[in-house]
Design an enzyme around this catalytic site. Structure first.
Site, PDB file in Angstrom:
ATOM      1  N   LYS A   1     -13.833  -8.826  11.765  1.00  0.00           N
ATOM      2  CA  LYS A   1     -15.125  -8.340  11.252  1.00  0.00           C
ATOM      3  C   LYS A   1     -15.447  -8.883   9.856  1.00  0.00           C
ATOM      4  CE  LYS A   1     -14.985  -4.145  14.010  1.00  0.00           C
ATOM      5  NZ  LYS A   1     -15.216  -2.705  14.094  1.00  0.00           N
TER       6      LYS A   1
ATOM      7  N   GLY B   1     -10.920   0.020   7.055  1.00  0.00           N
ATOM      8  CA  GLY B   1     -12.242  -0.521   7.383  1.00  0.00           C
ATOM      9  C   GLY B   1     -13.120   0.503   8.098  1.00  0.00           C
TER      10      GLY B   1
ATOM     11  N   ASN C   1      -7.021  10.327   2.483  1.00  0.00           N
ATOM     12  CA  ASN C   1      -6.297   9.089   2.848  1.00  0.00           C
ATOM     13  C   ASN C   1      -4.951   9.012   2.161  1.00  0.00           C
ATOM     14  OD1 ASN C   1      -6.480   6.614   4.397  1.00  0.00           O
ATOM     15  ND2 ASN C   1      -6.354   5.553   2.431  1.00  0.00           N
TER      16      ASN C   1
ATOM     17  N   TYR D   1     -10.165   6.273  21.456  1.00  0.00           N
ATOM     18  CA  TYR D   1     -10.558   6.712  22.801  1.00  0.00           C
ATOM     19  C   TYR D   1      -9.456   6.457  23.821  1.00  0.00           C
ATOM     20  CZ  TYR D   1     -11.720   1.789  22.795  1.00  0.00           C
ATOM     21  OH  TYR D   1     -11.649   0.427  22.641  1.00  0.00           O
TER      22      TYR D   1
HETATM   23  P1  ATR Z   1      -9.285   0.029  10.640  1.00  0.00           P
HETATM   24  O1  ATR Z   1     -10.015  -1.268  10.437  1.00  0.00           O
HETATM   25  O2  ATR Z   1      -9.138   0.446  12.074  1.00  0.00           O
HETATM   26  O3  ATR Z   1      -9.812   1.119   9.772  1.00  0.00           O
HETATM   27  P2  ATR Z   1      -7.151  -0.278   8.743  1.00  0.00           P
HETATM   28  O4  ATR Z   1      -8.126  -0.856   7.775  1.00  0.00           O
HETATM   29  O5  ATR Z   1      -5.803  -0.913   8.869  1.00  0.00           O
HETATM   30  O6  ATR Z   1      -7.749  -0.239  10.191  1.00  0.00           O
HETATM   31  O7  ATR Z   1      -6.962   1.289   8.359  1.00  0.00           O
HETATM   32  C1  ATR Z   1      -6.006   2.098   8.963  1.00  0.00           C
HETATM   33  C2  ATR Z   1      -6.130   3.521   8.413  1.00  0.00           C
HETATM   34  O8  ATR Z   1      -5.108   4.319   8.997  1.00  0.00           O
HETATM   35  C3  ATR Z   1      -5.921   3.621   6.903  1.00  0.00           C
HETATM   36  O9  ATR Z   1      -6.654   4.705   6.403  1.00  0.00           O
HETATM   37  C4  ATR Z   1      -4.421   3.888   6.824  1.00  0.00           C
HETATM   38  O10 ATR Z   1      -4.012   4.524   5.632  1.00  0.00           O
HETATM   39  P3  ATR Z   1      -3.671   3.676   4.305  1.00  0.00           P
HETATM   40  O11 ATR Z   1      -4.981   3.370   3.671  1.00  0.00           O
HETATM   41  O12 ATR Z   1      -2.808   4.579   3.505  1.00  0.00           O
HETATM   42  O13 ATR Z   1      -2.946   2.448   4.785  1.00  0.00           O
HETATM   43  C5  ATR Z   1      -4.250   4.852   7.977  1.00  0.00           C
HETATM   44  N1  ATR Z   1      -2.868   4.875   8.452  1.00  0.00           N
HETATM   45  C6  ATR Z   1      -2.263   4.002   9.275  1.00  0.00           C
HETATM   46  N2  ATR Z   1      -0.975   4.339   9.487  1.00  0.00           N
HETATM   47  C7  ATR Z   1      -0.751   5.488   8.778  1.00  0.00           C
HETATM   48  C8  ATR Z   1       0.377   6.347   8.596  1.00  0.00           C
HETATM   49  N3  ATR Z   1       1.549   6.110   9.191  1.00  0.00           N
HETATM   50  N4  ATR Z   1       0.236   7.432   7.793  1.00  0.00           N
HETATM   51  C9  ATR Z   1      -0.957   7.682   7.203  1.00  0.00           C
HETATM   52  N5  ATR Z   1      -2.074   6.911   7.334  1.00  0.00           N
HETATM   53  C10 ATR Z   1      -1.970   5.831   8.107  1.00  0.00           C
END
Ligand code: ATR
Length: 298
Positions: free
Chosen positions: A77, A141, A162, A236
């Site tokens: 994206k 994102g 977050n 989903y």
């Molecule tokens: P997307 O584009 O789908 O939003 P991303 O930008 O990688 O994917 O974001 C993933 C989200 O899931 C983030 O908010 C991430 O938290 P961080 O900003 O702290 O990385 C959250 N996330 C993923 N794995 C996590 C975990 N094990 N515990 C808490 N938050 C998690």
């Protein structure tokens, strides 16, 4: 007649598809092809497994290849945002593009995720955004885009929860810039923080990736929720995530992200064809495809 419609009627063929990496799990081909078939358009909407290092080159070649429209999913994206000729208002705000429309050799980038979420909430949950207090779990994102879009659409208050504080702060800054009338708060991804604000909120959205894998722990535990609050998980598949189960235990009204997927796809289809999307047909195709995949044993 719009130029892409002229192009389509001249060739009587649309080439469209989705760029992703990986892409084989995408439900978009089933949904989009059903819509094209229903409209009597000869179409090929294909999944393209595009490696990150190849994405910019291929995006720049879309017009030469005679492609009408492309969806972009993870991780393309941002690269799409940087490689189109024109950007929609939403794409500029999110700095991300999930839909490219080719018109007269030029690439138009749009982001239909935010509006897809708004329409999913409106049509499936029956909830309007205006004056609502909304908690968003996640500030990657998807979480950042949702937070900004819902604020721009008139949410009274946005609470961002977050794990990584800096990412939440980036979202807060963007909301202050683009939706200064919306109150915005951020804090950690903990049960206590979410619980504190759930009492005075209407909706909790999960935009973290927690729950994608069946063994994932919930983004927050059931004490974070309250009876009657709406919980919308952007995931989903699986259809019932670990966070949805936790929310259900607390008596929340629980929805998965299928409606967001449906409406973001319907808006993309409308951008490409200039016609009204056959939403019911697209929804049926999505459900059928999901059922087929669930029934597959290997
Ligand atoms: P997307 O584009 O789908 O939003 P991303 O930008 O990688 O994917 O974001 C993933 C989200 O899931 C983030 O908010 C991430 O938290 P961080 O900003 O702290 O990385 C959250 N996330 C993923 N794995 C996590 C975990 N094990 N515990 C808490 N938050 C998690």
């Amino acid at each position: 007649m719009s130029s892409n419609k002229k192009q389509a009627s001249k060739n009587n063929l649309y080439i469209a598809g989705v760029f992703g990496y990986p892409v084989k799990h995408s439900l978009s081909p089933a949904m989009q092809n059903a819509a094209f078939r229903n409209a009597g358009l000869t179409v090929s909407y294909l999944p393209f497994e595009v490696k990150p290092e190849e994405a910019a080159f291929l995006i720049k070649k879309l017009a030469v290849l005679g492609v009408t429209g492309i969806n972009l999913t993870v991780p393309h994206k941002e690269v799409a945002y940087k490689n189109v000729d024109f950007l929609s208002k939403e794409a500029k705000i999110f700095q991300a593009v999930n839909t490219i429309t080719v018109k007269k050799g030029k690439l138009y980038g749009a982001s239909t995720d935010g509006e897809g979420l708004r329409l999913g909430l409106k049509n499936e949950v029956g909830m309007e955004i205006k004056n609502k207090s909304i908690i968003i779990l996640g500030a990657g994102g998807a979480g950042r885009s949702a937070a900004i879009y819902l604020a721009v659409k008139g949410a009274k208050r946005i609470i961002i929860s977050n794990r990584t504080r800096n990412k939440a702060l980036t979202a807060v800054k963007l909301i202050r810039k683009f939706a200064p009338r919306t109150a915005v708060i951020c804090g950690p991804l903990t049960e206590d923080f979410v619980k504190k604000y759930a009492a005075g909120s209407d909706l909790i959205i999960n935009a973290t990736s927690l729950g994608l894998k069946p063994k994932d722990k919930p983004a927050v535990g059931s004490k974070a929720f309250r009876k009657g609050i709406v919980f919308y998980d952007m995931i989903y598949s699986p259809a019932l995530t670990s966070t949805m189960k936790a929310a259900k235990r607390a008596g929340a009204r629980v929805y998965n992200g299928l409606s967001m997927l449906l409406y973001q796809g319907a808006i993309s289809w409308e951008l490409w064809t200039g016609k009204k999307a056959p939403v019911k047909i697209m929804q049926k195709a999505l459900l059928k495809e999901l059922k087929n995949r669930t029934n597959k044993v290997c």
